[in-house]
Scaffold this motif. Structure first.
Motif, PDB file in Angstrom:
ATOM      1  N   CYS A 420       7.737  17.215  -0.650  1.00  0.00           N
ATOM      2  CA  CYS A 420       6.328  16.919  -0.949  1.00  0.00           C
ATOM      3  C   CYS A 420       6.206  15.995  -2.156  1.00  0.00           C
ATOM      4  O   CYS A 420       5.381  15.073  -2.181  1.00  0.00           O
ATOM      5  CB  CYS A 420       5.553  18.213  -1.191  1.00  0.00           C
ATOM      6  N   SER A 421       7.022  16.247  -3.169  1.00  0.00           N
ATOM      7  CA  SER A 421       6.984  15.394  -4.365  1.00  0.00           C
ATOM      8  C   SER A 421       7.412  13.972  -4.025  1.00  0.00           C
ATOM      9  O   SER A 421       6.820  12.987  -4.491  1.00  0.00           O
ATOM     10  CB  SER A 421       7.893  15.968  -5.456  1.00  0.00           C
ATOM     11  N   ILE A 422       8.448  13.855  -3.200  1.00  0.00           N
ATOM     12  CA  ILE A 422       8.914  12.528  -2.788  1.00  0.00           C
ATOM     13  C   ILE A 422       7.838  11.812  -1.979  1.00  0.00           C
ATOM     14  O   ILE A 422       7.560  10.615  -2.185  1.00  0.00           O
ATOM     15  CB  ILE A 422      10.220  12.644  -1.981  1.00  0.00           C
ATOM     16  N   LEU A 423       7.206  12.539  -1.057  1.00  0.00           N
ATOM     17  CA  LEU A 423       6.157  11.955  -0.238  1.00  0.00           C
ATOM     18  C   LEU A 423       4.976  11.519  -1.109  1.00  0.00           C
ATOM     19  O   LEU A 423       4.386  10.443  -0.895  1.00  0.00           O
ATOM     20  CB  LEU A 423       5.687  12.955   0.824  1.00  0.00           C
ATOM     21  N   ARG A 424       4.640  12.346  -2.087  1.00  0.00           N
ATOM     22  CA  ARG A 424       3.545  11.987  -2.988  1.00  0.00           C
ATOM     23  C   ARG A 424       3.877  10.701  -3.746  1.00  0.00           C
ATOM     24  O   ARG A 424       3.025   9.822  -3.917  1.00  0.00           O
ATOM     25  CB  ARG A 424       3.291  13.127  -3.968  1.00  0.00           C
ATOM     26  N   ARG A 425       5.115  10.569  -4.183  1.00  0.00           N
ATOM     27  CA  ARG A 425       5.519   9.360  -4.904  1.00  0.00           C
ATOM     28  C   ARG A 425       5.466   8.135  -3.986  1.00  0.00           C
ATOM     29  O   ARG A 425       5.072   7.041  -4.393  1.00  0.00           O
ATOM     30  CB  ARG A 425       6.919   9.547  -5.475  1.00  0.00           C
ATOM     31  N   LYS A 426       5.861   8.324  -2.729  1.00  0.00           N
ATOM     32  CA  LYS A 426       5.783   7.220  -1.771  1.00  0.00           C
ATOM     33  C   LYS A 426       4.337   6.790  -1.550  1.00  0.00           C
ATOM     34  O   LYS A 426       4.034   5.598  -1.431  1.00  0.00           O
ATOM     35  CB  LYS A 426       6.415   7.621  -0.437  1.00  0.00           C
ATOM     36  N   LEU A 428       1.836   7.116  -3.675  1.00  0.00           N
ATOM     37  CA  LEU A 428       1.400   6.399  -4.864  1.00  0.00           C
ATOM     38  C   LEU A 428       1.958   4.981  -4.892  1.00  0.00           C
ATOM     39  O   LEU A 428       1.262   4.025  -5.258  1.00  0.00           O
ATOM     40  CB  LEU A 428       1.810   7.158  -6.124  1.00  0.00           C
ATOM     41  N   PHE A 429       3.231   4.852  -4.477  1.00  0.00           N
ATOM     42  CA  PHE A 429       3.850   3.523  -4.426  1.00  0.00           C
ATOM     43  C   PHE A 429       3.121   2.628  -3.416  1.00  0.00           C
ATOM     44  O   PHE A 429       2.837   1.457  -3.674  1.00  0.00           O
ATOM     45  CB  PHE A 429       5.325   3.655  -4.056  1.00  0.00           C
ATOM     46  N   HIS A 430       2.806   3.204  -2.242  1.00  0.00           N
ATOM     47  CA  HIS A 430       2.117   2.449  -1.201  1.00  0.00           C
ATOM     48  C   HIS A 430       0.734   1.999  -1.686  1.00  0.00           C
ATOM     49  O   HIS A 430       0.312   0.857  -1.445  1.00  0.00           O
ATOM     50  CB  HIS A 430       1.998   3.300   0.059  1.00  0.00           C
ATOM     51  N   ARG A 431       0.015   2.885  -2.364  1.00  0.00           N
ATOM     52  CA  ARG A 431      -1.309   2.530  -2.898  1.00  0.00           C
ATOM     53  C   ARG A 431      -1.192   1.416  -3.937  1.00  0.00           C
ATOM     54  O   ARG A 431      -2.011   0.496  -3.973  1.00  0.00           O
ATOM     55  CB  ARG A 431      -1.964   3.758  -3.513  1.00  0.00           C
ATOM     56  N   TYR A 432      -0.170   1.503  -4.777  1.00  0.00           N
ATOM     57  CA  TYR A 432       0.025   0.455  -5.776  1.00  0.00           C
ATOM     58  C   TYR A 432       0.304  -0.890  -5.109  1.00  0.00           C
ATOM     59  O   TYR A 432      -0.255  -1.925  -5.489  1.00  0.00           O
ATOM     60  CB  TYR A 432       1.181   0.835  -6.713  1.00  0.00           C
ATOM     61  N   LYS A 433       1.167  -0.882  -4.077  1.00  0.00           N
ATOM     62  CA  LYS A 433       1.509  -2.115  -3.386  1.00  0.00           C
ATOM     63  C   LYS A 433       0.266  -2.719  -2.730  1.00  0.00           C
ATOM     64  O   LYS A 433       0.056  -3.944  -2.762  1.00  0.00           O
ATOM     65  CB  LYS A 433       2.594  -1.865  -2.340  1.00  0.00           C
ATOM     66  N   PHE A 505       5.629   2.911 -10.102  1.00  0.00           N
ATOM     67  CA  PHE A 505       6.099   3.821  -9.061  1.00  0.00           C
ATOM     68  C   PHE A 505       7.249   3.176  -8.320  1.00  0.00           C
ATOM     69  O   PHE A 505       7.143   2.062  -7.832  1.00  0.00           O
ATOM     70  CB  PHE A 505       4.971   4.158  -8.072  1.00  0.00           C
ATOM     71  N   THR A 506       8.351   3.861  -8.251  1.00  0.00           N
ATOM     72  CA  THR A 506       9.525   3.351  -7.561  1.00  0.00           C
ATOM     73  C   THR A 506       9.577   3.930  -6.165  1.00  0.00           C
ATOM     74  O   THR A 506       9.453   5.143  -5.979  1.00  0.00           O
ATOM     75  CB  THR A 506      10.813   3.733  -8.321  1.00  0.00           C
ATOM     76  N   GLU A 507       9.759   3.049  -5.149  1.00  0.00           N
ATOM     77  CA  GLU A 507       9.815   3.521  -3.775  1.00  0.00           C
ATOM     78  C   GLU A 507      11.132   4.258  -3.539  1.00  0.00           C
ATOM     79  O   GLU A 507      12.203   3.793  -3.934  1.00  0.00           O
ATOM     80  CB  GLU A 507       9.695   2.347  -2.800  1.00  0.00           C
ATOM     81  N   ILE A 508      11.043   5.417  -2.924  1.00  0.00           N
ATOM     82  CA  ILE A 508      12.220   6.243  -2.654  1.00  0.00           C
ATOM     83  C   ILE A 508      12.530   6.155  -1.171  1.00  0.00           C
ATOM     84  O   ILE A 508      11.707   6.518  -0.328  1.00  0.00           O
ATOM     85  CB  ILE A 508      11.980   7.700  -3.066  1.00  0.00           C
ATOM     86  N   ASN A 509      13.677   5.626  -0.799  1.00  0.00           N
ATOM     87  CA  ASN A 509      14.082   5.485   0.595  1.00  0.00           C
ATOM     88  C   ASN A 509      15.192   6.480   0.899  1.00  0.00           C
ATOM     89  O   ASN A 509      16.185   6.580   0.174  1.00  0.00           O
ATOM     90  CB  ASN A 509      14.575   4.069   0.876  1.00  0.00           C
ATOM     91  N   GLY A 510      15.037   7.199   1.988  1.00  0.00           N
ATOM     92  CA  GLY A 510      16.064   8.124   2.401  1.00  0.00           C
ATOM     93  C   GLY A 510      17.237   7.411   3.029  1.00  0.00           C
ATOM     94  O   GLY A 510      17.178   6.249   3.389  1.00  0.00           O
ATOM     95  N   ASN A 511      18.320   8.106   3.181  1.00  0.00           N
ATOM     96  CA  ASN A 511      19.516   7.528   3.782  1.00  0.00           C
ATOM     97  C   ASN A 511      19.651   7.873   5.250  1.00  0.00           C
ATOM     98  O   ASN A 511      20.717   7.748   5.842  1.00  0.00           O
ATOM     99  CB  ASN A 511      20.772   8.014   3.032  1.00  0.00           C
TER     100      ASN A 511
END
Length: 790
Positions: A420-426, A428-433, A505-511
């Protein structure tokens, strides 16, 4: 549409002039051209030799038409019209406007000027609204009466349309703040387009469907310019096809679209689909614009916009624009529709972004609530006595966590919270972009509207792309032979700071490798449909190595203009968000190029007008200088003549001296006339208002020409009542004498036998004068008299 200023080929103009002079004018009320008044002959000569659109309306009783070669584009289908009466050439305009204007000019003796006057002209079999600048100026005969009217015309349709259309495009830029969703964007757009002269009506249909799917398509009518503010039922005009709220496009899948009508407009021919329903299915299926001819012979055009909803679905927006019945759907009109469509696309994208932001905010709030609930449960269980904790640890973690959680359940919940925290950060990153991209697009629009240089705008765009996308080089390349635009960022020795934009906000990409499959499907879709090309391993001559290249087309009026090319290291992937960003910037570059072309065209028109004004001023100056240069030696010749008369001369020498003196006086008179014309054109002609003896002034001139008439055995009779004439008057004696001299000179010159009757009289008239006192508003009628010489 033809330009109002026509640069003529010399041979073509000569042929046209010959045609006018060889025309059988004796078949008209004017009679043969040899019998025309000299003033009318001179006006005809000037009209035919000028490069500006000009015509002459001759004879107030008939108003017969004569015009030059440059006036032909104004007449269009009504050409040839030499010798025809105005009421037969333009019957609709003559009764409504021209007859009143002609009467006013002939009555007052003063010209009229009209600026951007709307008129309807016949062109290629259809009525077209045009805007004209034109004048009506009187042409006076030698006796002071008006024999004809000048008409100098300039068509300003393009300038009026460009100004009006740029104003509409500018209004679109202020609508973003009012948009709350996709649906509200549709209503705001159609409200802005209501009562628009270039787009009589607009309908917006939404078609949501899967990518590369043949599922049943449903078109939903979202908004029209026929919607009222109070949300009442839409009231469609009778001439439109049925425009239902919901249309099942599957029913149109088997209908034929092969009835096309060819319409010729000016020098081009355009093809229109003839059908009694909106061809929405054809537009969505083939992804192209469609021109439609409706049952009442009016026209419409359908445009398609595609908005990506997610990895599997797309929203096809079909825009139906009505076409002005008095305007041909030419390339300029289509260019305007393309610009409007680009702005609508940007507004709809903004509406979708607002909707996505609301949905993301709601998801984020739900996740925060779940996180708080989770930690409250953990805190409640951990707040037990110290003894219970120790005993629980002695029995093992599993025994202690049986109530309320088992170990797997606790680990699962912790992992869920991390996700959930990772998704929230994503989010926020998307909104910033999104906000950053919106600001970038707005800054580009501001540069375009500030009339910046095109290369400067492209250079700014390339720098901003480089700062936002991880890449090695950016190229903006024009494919047009006439253009030499090639923007490269960064240069090899470029010292400018191009530091990437720092975001909080740094985008977090899964592997997870499963993410590659959706990317490949999206890439295939872009390659096949939206002018995007991706090469993951291609050799580039610019950098002399293999790179991964993303190329997005720049289109102008459905034509290929150039590319935006972005380089990365070989085998690097490209994301959907990066492709969408380049496509949005491509639309803005297209807008910048179009706007620059419009400004260049307006500038060329202004240069042509200034060149014409400069040429006219130069002509006036040449006339003035030539007159001054000729008058100086002529004055010396005239001054020497009296001194020779007192010397001893033979009879033959006296006759030669008399002939020379008369010739010098004639030449000096002509030079003075030319100088007066130059002064009139340069607006430097000054009238002197002083009191003088009217009878003496008239008598001296009459005596001179009485002698000249006697040499031709012609009798000059002066018909006037001296007692009725005032002895002293206030006016310009020199100009009065000049008028009388020209009148008598022409009379003597063109009369070979008989007599000349000069009538001098006074005519009373009433003049309304206003009181100059600021505190007084009354007017008074003053009786004055007018000197009439015929």
């Amino acid at each position: 549409m033809q330009s109002s200023l026509m640069m003529l080929n010399k041979s073509e103009n000569s042929n046209f002039i010959d045609m006018v002079y060889n025309f059988d004018w004796s078949s008209t009320p004017l009679g043969p051209m040899d019998s025309w008044d000299p003033a009318l002959k001179n006006a005809t000569n000037i009209c035919l030799k000028t490069e500006f659109p000009m015509c002459i309306f001759i004879d107030p009783s008939n108003w017969t038409l004569l015009y030059n070669k440059a006036f032909v584009p104004i007449l269009m289908a009504k050409h040839p019209a030499l010798g025809k009466q105005v009421k037969d050439v333009w019957p609709e305009r003559y009764e409504a406007h021209m007859s009143l204007a002609f009467n006013r000019v002939t009555t007052t003796g003063k010209g009229l000027y009209y600026n951007d006057r709307l008129a309807t002209l016949k062109r290629d079999g259809y009525d077209e609204k045009v805007y004209l600048n034109f004048t009506f100026s009187p042409i006076f005969k030698s006796d002071g009466t008006i024999c004809a009217l000048w008409n100098l015309t300039q068509e300003t349709t393009h300038m009026v349309l460009n100004t009006r259309r740029l104003k509409l495009l500018g209004e679109f830029g202020h609508l973003s703040s009012k948009i709350k969703s996709l649906e509200s964007a549709c209503h705001i757009i159609t409200k802005a387009l209501r009562n628009n002269e270039d787009i009589p009506y607009t309908l917006i249909y939404f078609v949501k469907h899967k990518l590369n799917s043949s599922e049943s398509l449903i078109a939903q009518l979202m908004a029209t310019t026929f919607d009222s503010d109070d949300k009442e039922k839409r009231k469609f005009p009778d001439y439109l096809p049925e425009s239902h709220e919901t249309i099942n496009l599957a029913k149109n899948a088997n209908k034929s679209y092969d009835t096309y009508i060819e319409l010729k407009r000016n020098a081009a021919t355009y093809s229109f689909l003839k059908c009694d329903y909106w061809p929405i299915y054809l537009v969505v299926k083939e992804g192209r614009n469609v021109k439609v001819l409706l049952n009442d012979e009016s026209q419409a055009v359908l445009f398609l916009i595609k908005i990506s909803l997610d990895k599997d679905h797309v929203l096809s927006v079909v825009l139906i624009y009505g076409i002005d019945r008095f305007r041909a759907l030419d390339d300029r009109y289509m260019e305007f529709f393309n610009l409007v469509t680009n702005h609508i696309y940007a507004l709809l994208q903004h509406g979708k972004s607002v909707e996505d932001e609301k949905n993301q905010t709601k998801i984020l709030a739900d996740m925060n609530y779940q996180k708080i609930t989770f930690f409250q449960g953990i805190s409640h269980e951990l707040k037990t006595s110290e003894t219970s904790k120790i005993q629980g640890l002695d029995k093992g973690a599993d025994d202690y966590l049986i109530k309320p959680f088992s170990t797997p359940e606790l680990i699962c919940r912790i992992r869920t919270n991390i996700e959930c925290s990772i998704l929230r950060r994503k989010i926020l990153f998307h909104r910033y972009k999104q906000e950053d991209i919106k600001q970038l697009l707005l800054s580009i629009i501001n540069m375009i509207l500030s009339e910046s240089d095109l290369d400067k705008t492209l250079f700014y765009i390339a720098k901003e792309i480089y700062r936002r996308l991880p890449c090695e080089k950016i190229f903006i390349i024009s494919n047009e032979p006439s253009q030499n635009n090639k923007i490269v960022i960064p240069y090899e020795n470029d010292s400018e700071d191009l530091t990437p934009i720092i975001n909080p906000f740094t985008e977090i990409n899964g592997n997870n490798n499963n993410n590659s499959q959706p990317f490949k499907r999206s890439q295939k879709f872009f390659n096949e449909n939206l002018g995007v090309d991706i090469s993951l391993n291609e050799y580039c001559d610019e950098v002399h190595k293999n790179v991964s290249i993303l190329s997005v087309e720049i289109r102008l009026n459905d034509n290929f203009w150039g590319w935006i090319k972005v380089h990365r290291s070989q085998n690097s992937d490209w994301f959907d968000s990066e492709i969408e960003l380049l496509q949005q910037i491509s639309n803005n570059i297209s807008l910048a190029i179009t706007y620059a072309n419009l400004l260049e065209e307006i500038e060329e028109k202004e240069i042509q007008i200034k060149a014409a004004e400069f040429a006219n001023n130069a002509k006036t100056q040449i006339l003035a200088n030539t007159s001054h240069e000729l008058r100086t030696p002529l004055g010396a010749i005239v001054g020497m003549m009296p001194s020779l008369e007192g010397t001893t001369l033979t009879t033959e020498q006296k006759d030669m001296l008399n002939i020379t003196s008369n010739a010098a006086d004639s030449v000096l008179s002509i030079v003075n006339n030319v100088l007066n014309v130059a002064k009139l054109e340069s607006k430097k002609f000054i009238l002197v208002n002083r009191t003088f003896d009217l009878l003496n002034s008239l008598e001296s001139t009459i005596i001179i020409f009485g002698k000249k008439a006697a040499t031709k055995n012609i009798e000059l009779i002066v018909n006037c009542e001296i007692d009725m004439l005032p002895r002293y008057v206030k006016s310009d004696p020199k100009r009065l004498n000049q008028v009388l001299t020209h009148l008598l000179s022409n009379s003597v010159k063109f009369t070979n036998e008989g007599e000349i009757v000069l009538t001098i009289s006074m005519q009373p008239r009433e003049v309304i004068e206003e009181n100059n006192d600021e505190n007084s508003s009354y007017v008074q009628v003053v009786k004055k008299e007018k000197l009439l010489i015929i």
